[in-house]
Design an enzyme around this catalytic site. Structure first.
Site, PDB file in Angstrom:
ATOM      1  N   HIS A 222     -13.222   2.225  -0.033  1.00  0.00           N
ATOM      2  CA  HIS A 222     -13.248   1.360   0.842  1.00  0.00           C
ATOM      3  C   HIS A 222     -13.846  -0.068   0.430  1.00  0.00           C
ATOM      4  CE1 HIS A 222     -13.430   4.474   4.531  1.00  0.00           C
ATOM      5  NE2 HIS A 222     -11.867   4.123   4.186  1.00  0.00           N
TER       6      HIS A 222
ATOM      7  N   ARG B 110      -2.609  -2.044  -3.605  1.00  0.00           N
ATOM      8  CA  ARG B 110      -3.642  -1.239  -3.395  1.00  0.00           C
ATOM      9  C   ARG B 110      -3.697  -0.085  -4.385  1.00  0.00           C
ATOM     10  NH1 ARG B 110      -5.196   3.330   0.908  1.00  0.00           N
ATOM     11  NH2 ARG B 110      -7.260   3.421   0.706  1.00  0.00           N
TER      12      ARG B 110
ATOM     13  N   ARG C 113     -12.735  14.971   8.411  1.00  0.00           N
ATOM     14  CA  ARG C 113     -13.478  15.246   7.213  1.00  0.00           C
ATOM     15  C   ARG C 113     -14.944  15.459   7.529  1.00  0.00           C
ATOM     16  NH1 ARG C 113     -11.798  10.095   4.386  1.00  0.00           N
ATOM     17  NH2 ARG C 113      -9.603  10.613   3.793  1.00  0.00           N
TER      18      ARG C 113
ATOM     19  N   ASN D 160       0.875  -1.239   0.163  1.00  0.00           N
ATOM     20  CA  ASN D 160      -0.068   0.065   0.036  1.00  0.00           C
ATOM     21  C   ASN D 160       0.845   1.183  -0.107  1.00  0.00           C
ATOM     22  OD1 ASN D 160      -1.634   2.152   0.453  1.00  0.00           O
ATOM     23  ND2 ASN D 160      -2.694   1.015   2.240  1.00  0.00           N
TER      24      ASN D 160
ATOM     25  N   GLU E 267      -8.032  -5.735   5.100  1.00  0.00           N
ATOM     26  CA  GLU E 267      -8.028  -5.351   3.546  1.00  0.00           C
ATOM     27  C   GLU E 267      -6.723  -6.104   3.072  1.00  0.00           C
ATOM     28  OE1 GLU E 267      -8.672  -1.525   5.406  1.00  0.00           O
ATOM     29  OE2 GLU E 267      -9.461  -0.895   3.253  1.00  0.00           O
TER      30      GLU E 267
END
Ligand code: ADP
Length: 399
Positions: free
Chosen positions: A179, A90, A240, A9, A383
């Site tokens: 996601h 990823r 956020r 990643n 993940e």
């Protein structure tokens, strides 16, 4: 034969990696190279229960990859003997080009780079990681696994913004969602936990980490998700805003004289529960709220209220809901958030068992009352394992 995948990643300033055994799901090594392109680079490498931390000089991604290789050589496992059959990468934004994971060749890499206008912080860094990894491991197949791919099944009615369609088409503006790797893994694991076939199971997945998103999954297929063109839309997150009137942008530009970059910074990095309360970590926020801090209490209520609204919306989208599934750092660990999100949803058939909700565990579990029509599950996401499995699927499908 054990089959292992090196999962990478690659972000703009960090490189995360794992060697994953795709059969039993264990991680043989987990590492992180931080502060790429800056001073004070650091590598941490955990294997066989031991964590090694060293300072490294990492001016770019090639140096970070070299530091990773050195860590494997120094601390193990020896990569040449690790049974690696693929490298899984990823990639954040696959646009409309990638509905599933793909083996990476020059054309795929060009397409990933071509999508950089949609994900300027992520795709160039993902591509940089892919390039150096392909140079470092030229004999292994490299597979790209996209955050967006699981959501390409979202129908036009749910992914279309009511925006001038010529402008939207010219700039590829639509809801993509993110996601996806986690939503795919968790929705499948939820069906397995319930003893049902994924294609017969409807779930609402709440992935609540620093970033947070909800996903309505009908019969194993994503039919709506809360993040949009970018990960800014939807739920309240650590930093956020999530959903906000877009006219706030015009207002800040006109009345506060802020430029676009400054507004971007406020919306993405200085809002969410951090902006509301000064606290980003959910543990700190809950502690402060319990100690009577009014700003923290309101932030927690706003966070949970947004979750309830999305649950109601996705219950309407799905018609029948078999389970609500909590995952990621907050979803797996925060009983107060789960309770707050589900408060008052009994009319939707969702009844949380308060005692089961308090149990701490890293195992998948059902925390609904026995009589609840909709099950409430906590399913730890993974993940990296999902990337490893998808990489193997791609490799196998080529024979
Ligand atoms: P990321 O999106 O960075 O992958 P994670 O899924 O690891 O994030 O989630 C990070 C969040 O999980 C942090 O906001 C942290 O507060 C929260 N978290 C981790 N452990 C707990 C806990 N025991 N209780 C409540 N929140 C937790």
């Amino acid at each position: 034969m054990t089959r292992r995948v090196l999962v990478i990643n690659s972000g703009s300033s960090s490189l995360k990696y794992q060697v994953v055994d795709a059969d039993d799901g264990t991680a043989l090594a987990v590492g992180l190279v931080e502060r790429i392109g800056a001073t004070g680079g650091r590598l941490s490498h955990t294997t066989a229960g031991q964590r090694h931390v060293v300072e490294v000089d990492v001016p770019d991604h090639a140096a970070a990859m070299a530091a990773m290789a050195q860590a494997f050589a120094g601390y193990g496992p020896e990569l040449a003997d690790a049974g690696l059959v693929a490298v899984g990468h990823r990639v954040v934004q696959g646009g409309e080009a990638f509905a599933r994971s793909v083996r990476i060749d020059a054309e795929v890499l060009d397409t990933v780079i071509g999508l950089s206008d949609l994900a300027p912080l992520h795709n160039p860094a993902n591509a940089a990681g892919i390039r150096v990894a392909m140079a470092q491991f030229p004999d292994l197949p490299h597979v790209a696994v996209f955050d967006t791919a699981f959501h390409l099944t979202v129908p036009p009615v749910a992914h279309t913004y009511a925006l001038d369609r010529k402008i939207a088409a010219a700039h590829r503006i639509r809801r993509y969602g993110f996601h996806g790797t986690s939503h795919a893994y968790v929705s499948r694991a939820a069906a397995a936990f319930l003893g049902r076939e994924p294609d017969q199971t409807n779930v609402i997945v709440l992935h609540l980490g620093n970033g947070a998103s909800a996903c309505a999954v009908r019969g194993g297929i994503s039919v709506d998700t809360s993040m949009g063109l970018t990960p800014l839309e939807g739920l309240v997150m650590g930093t956020r805003t999530g959903d906000i009137d877009p006219a706030v942008v015009f207002h800040l530009a006109r009345t506060a004289g802020m430029d676009i970059d400054a507004i971007d910074d406020v919306f993405n990095k200085r809002s969410g529960v951090l902006g509301l309360s000064g606290r980003q970590d959910m543990r700190d926020l809950v502690d402060a709220a319990e100690c009577g801090d009014d700003a923290a209490r309101l932030a927690l209520e706003v966070y949970c209220y947004r979750l309830r609204k999305y649950l109601g919306a996705y219950a309407a989208v799905l018609g029948r809901v078999d389970a609500v599934v909590f995952t990621a750092g907050v979803g797996e660990n925060s009983a107060p958030v789960r309770a707050g999100a589900l408060a008052g949803l009994e009319s939707l058939g969702i009844e949380l068992d308060p005692e089961a909700n308090q149990v701490r565990s890293s195992e998948p579990r059902d925390i609904a009352t026995p009589g609840s029509r909709v099950r409430v599950l906590v399913i730890p996401t993974n993940e990296e394992l999902e990337i490893a499995r998808q990489a193997l699927e791609v490799v196998d499908s080529r024979g």
